[in-house]
Write a protein that holds these residues in place. Sequence first.
Motif, PDB file in Angstrom:
ATOM      1  N   ALA A  36       0.828  -1.209   0.000  1.00  0.00           N
ATOM      2  CA  ALA A  36       0.000   0.000   0.000  1.00  0.00           C
ATOM      3  C   ALA A  36       0.861   1.258   0.000  1.00  0.00           C
ATOM      4  CB  ALA A  36      -0.925  -0.013   1.215  1.00  0.00           C
ATOM      5  N   GLU A  37       1.932   1.240   0.765  1.00  0.00           N
ATOM      6  CA  GLU A  37       2.821   2.398   0.821  1.00  0.00           C
ATOM      7  C   GLU A  37       3.511   2.622  -0.518  1.00  0.00           C
ATOM      8  OE1 GLU A  37       6.413   4.174   3.668  1.00  0.00           O
ATOM      9  OE2 GLU A  37       5.429   2.269   4.125  1.00  0.00           O
ATOM     10  N   ASP A  38       3.950   1.535  -1.165  1.00  0.00           N
ATOM     11  CA  ASP A  38       4.557   1.669  -2.491  1.00  0.00           C
ATOM     12  C   ASP A  38       3.554   2.234  -3.495  1.00  0.00           C
ATOM     13  OD1 ASP A  38       6.916   0.654  -1.525  1.00  0.00           O
ATOM     14  OD2 ASP A  38       6.541  -1.394  -2.194  1.00  0.00           O
ATOM     15  N   GLY A  39       2.314   1.749  -3.418  1.00  0.00           N
ATOM     16  CA  GLY A  39       1.285   2.254  -4.316  1.00  0.00           C
ATOM     17  C   GLY A  39       1.016   3.730  -4.096  1.00  0.00           C
ATOM     18  N   LEU A  41      -5.090  -4.203  -3.472  1.00  0.00           N
ATOM     19  CA  LEU A  41      -4.488  -2.887  -3.208  1.00  0.00           C
ATOM     20  C   LEU A  41      -3.869  -2.315  -4.480  1.00  0.00           C
ATOM     21  CD1 LEU A  41      -2.726  -3.645   0.208  1.00  0.00           C
ATOM     22  CD2 LEU A  41      -4.790  -2.287  -0.133  1.00  0.00           C
ATOM     23  N   TYR A  42      -3.233  -3.179  -5.261  1.00  0.00           N
ATOM     24  CA  TYR A  42      -2.638  -2.725  -6.520  1.00  0.00           C
ATOM     25  C   TYR A  42      -3.712  -2.243  -7.491  1.00  0.00           C
ATOM     26  CZ  TYR A  42       1.806  -4.874  -5.108  1.00  0.00           C
ATOM     27  OH  TYR A  42       2.967  -5.197  -4.459  1.00  0.00           O
ATOM     28  N   LEU A  98      -8.805   5.058   0.636  1.00  0.00           N
ATOM     29  CA  LEU A  98      -9.310   3.827   0.062  1.00  0.00           C
ATOM     30  C   LEU A  98      -8.450   2.628   0.471  1.00  0.00           C
ATOM     31  CD1 LEU A  98     -10.169   5.053  -3.560  1.00  0.00           C
ATOM     32  CD2 LEU A  98     -11.772   4.517  -1.707  1.00  0.00           C
ATOM     33  N   LEU A  99      -7.145   2.798   0.469  1.00  0.00           N
ATOM     34  CA  LEU A  99      -6.251   1.709   0.860  1.00  0.00           C
ATOM     35  C   LEU A  99      -6.457   1.327   2.323  1.00  0.00           C
ATOM     36  CD1 LEU A  99      -2.930   2.850  -0.890  1.00  0.00           C
ATOM     37  CD2 LEU A  99      -4.505   1.055  -1.649  1.00  0.00           C
ATOM     38  N   ASN A 100      -6.707   2.319   3.167  1.00  0.00           N
ATOM     39  CA  ASN A 100      -6.891   2.041   4.591  1.00  0.00           C
ATOM     40  C   ASN A 100      -8.183   1.287   4.879  1.00  0.00           C
ATOM     41  OD1 ASN A 100      -4.483   3.133   5.469  1.00  0.00           O
ATOM     42  ND2 ASN A 100      -5.343   5.179   5.796  1.00  0.00           N
ATOM     43  N   THR A 101      -9.130   1.300   3.941  1.00  0.00           N
ATOM     44  CA  THR A 101     -10.352   0.519   4.151  1.00  0.00           C
ATOM     45  C   THR A 101     -10.092  -0.973   4.047  1.00  0.00           C
ATOM     46  OG1 THR A 101     -10.943   0.650   1.792  1.00  0.00           O
ATOM     47  CG2 THR A 101     -11.769   2.397   3.227  1.00  0.00           C
ATOM     48  N   ILE A 102      -8.994  -1.361   3.397  1.00  0.00           N
ATOM     49  CA  ILE A 102      -8.655  -2.774   3.259  1.00  0.00           C
ATOM     50  C   ILE A 102      -7.643  -3.212   4.308  1.00  0.00           C
ATOM     51  CG2 ILE A 102      -7.584  -4.481   1.722  1.00  0.00           C
ATOM     52  CD1 ILE A 102      -8.760  -3.043  -0.608  1.00  0.00           C
ATOM     53  N   LEU A 103      -6.707  -2.334   4.632  1.00  0.00           N
ATOM     54  CA  LEU A 103      -5.664  -2.681   5.596  1.00  0.00           C
ATOM     55  C   LEU A 103      -6.238  -2.800   7.001  1.00  0.00           C
ATOM     56  CD1 LEU A 103      -2.849  -0.265   4.383  1.00  0.00           C
ATOM     57  CD2 LEU A 103      -2.913  -2.744   4.071  1.00  0.00           C
ATOM     58  N   PRO A 104      -5.701  -3.707   7.820  1.00  0.00           N
ATOM     59  CA  PRO A 104      -6.120  -3.775   9.227  1.00  0.00           C
ATOM     60  C   PRO A 104      -5.686  -2.517   9.965  1.00  0.00           C
ATOM     61  CG  PRO A 104      -4.252  -5.231   8.812  1.00  0.00           C
ATOM     62  CD  PRO A 104      -4.711  -4.738   7.480  1.00  0.00           C
ATOM     63  N   HIS A 108      -0.528   6.481   7.355  1.00  0.00           N
ATOM     64  CA  HIS A 108      -0.753   7.817   7.917  1.00  0.00           C
ATOM     65  C   HIS A 108       0.231   8.779   7.254  1.00  0.00           C
ATOM     66  CE1 HIS A 108      -3.313   6.007  11.018  1.00  0.00           C
ATOM     67  NE2 HIS A 108      -2.356   5.104  11.183  1.00  0.00           N
ATOM     68  N   TYR A 109       0.306   8.681   5.935  1.00  0.00           N
ATOM     69  CA  TYR A 109       1.307   9.430   5.194  1.00  0.00           C
ATOM     70  C   TYR A 109       1.066  10.936   5.270  1.00  0.00           C
ATOM     71  CZ  TYR A 109       4.526  10.522   1.378  1.00  0.00           C
ATOM     72  OH  TYR A 109       5.556  11.006   0.631  1.00  0.00           O
ATOM     73  N   PHE A 110      -0.196  11.337   5.187  1.00  0.00           N
ATOM     74  CA  PHE A 110      -0.508  12.763   5.110  1.00  0.00           C
ATOM     75  C   PHE A 110      -0.864  13.357   6.480  1.00  0.00           C
ATOM     76  CE2 PHE A 110      -1.395  11.239   0.803  1.00  0.00           C
ATOM     77  CZ  PHE A 110      -0.617  12.113   0.065  1.00  0.00           C
TER      78      PHE A 110
END
Length: 255
Positions: free
Chosen positions: A77-80, A220-221, A240-246, A252-254
Amino acid sequence: MDIATLIGLLAGFGLVSSAIILGGSVSSFIDIPAILIVIGGTFGITMISYSLREILSAQGVILKTIFHSLPDAAEAAEDGLRMAIQSRKDGVLALQKVVAALDHNPFLKKALSLAIDGSTGDDIERVMGHELSGMAERHSRGVGILRRSAEVAPAMGLIGTLIGLVQMLGKLDDPSSIGPAMAVALLTTFYGAVLANMVFSPLAGKLERNSKSELVVNRLYIITAASIGRGENPRRLEMLLNTILPPSQRLHYFE
C-alpha cells in the motif's frame, strides 16, 4: 523464499529421520512395493478427480508456495501511494521507469501499464478484476489438489496394509515370507501418514493462506492503478487503501 515453509519441512523430516536412525536400521524403513503403492496410487487416484493438465499446472503454484515470499500488505500500500504521488507530481508517464523494473511483479506491472496507456479507472478495475478472479481460481485448484492428495495418501496406505496382511496370511507356512509381507503392511501406512500430514496438508494450508494474502495485496494494486488512471488526489487513495488494511497497518502518510 518462504523461510518458514522450508524450515518447517526440514525440521519435520529431520526429526523423523533422526528417530529412524537412532532407533535402528534405516533400510528397514525402505520398501519399494510400499512406495509404489502409496506414491503411485496417490498420484493415480488424484488424477481421477482432476485432469493431467490441471495437476501439472498446479505444480508451479505449489512450488511458489515454498520458494516465494509474499510482499507485506502495508508495504504494498505504501509503495502504491508513493507511485500515485509521483504520478500526480510528474505525470502518469513518469511511471514508465517504475513499470520497467516490475518484471518480478507482473500483476502490478500490467495494472500500471493500463494506467499509463490511458485506460480509465473503471476499465482498469474491470480488466484486473478478471485477472484477480483467474488467479484465485488457479490457487483454489492447487489447494484442492493438495487436499485431495492428503485424503488419498492414508487410504492408499490402508490398501497397502491390507495387501501386506493378505500376503502374510496366505504364506503362514513359509516363515521367511512373513517379514517382507508385514513390512509392506506397516510401511504403507507409515508412508501414507507422512505424505498426508507432513507434506500435502501443510502445503495446502500454506497455499490457502498465501492465496488470501496475495489477493489482498493485488486488490491494493488494483485500487492504486485505478486511482492513478482517474487522476485522483493521493489523499483519497490513502483513504481507500486504509479501508482494506487492518487498523495496525493503516497508512498515515498525510497526517
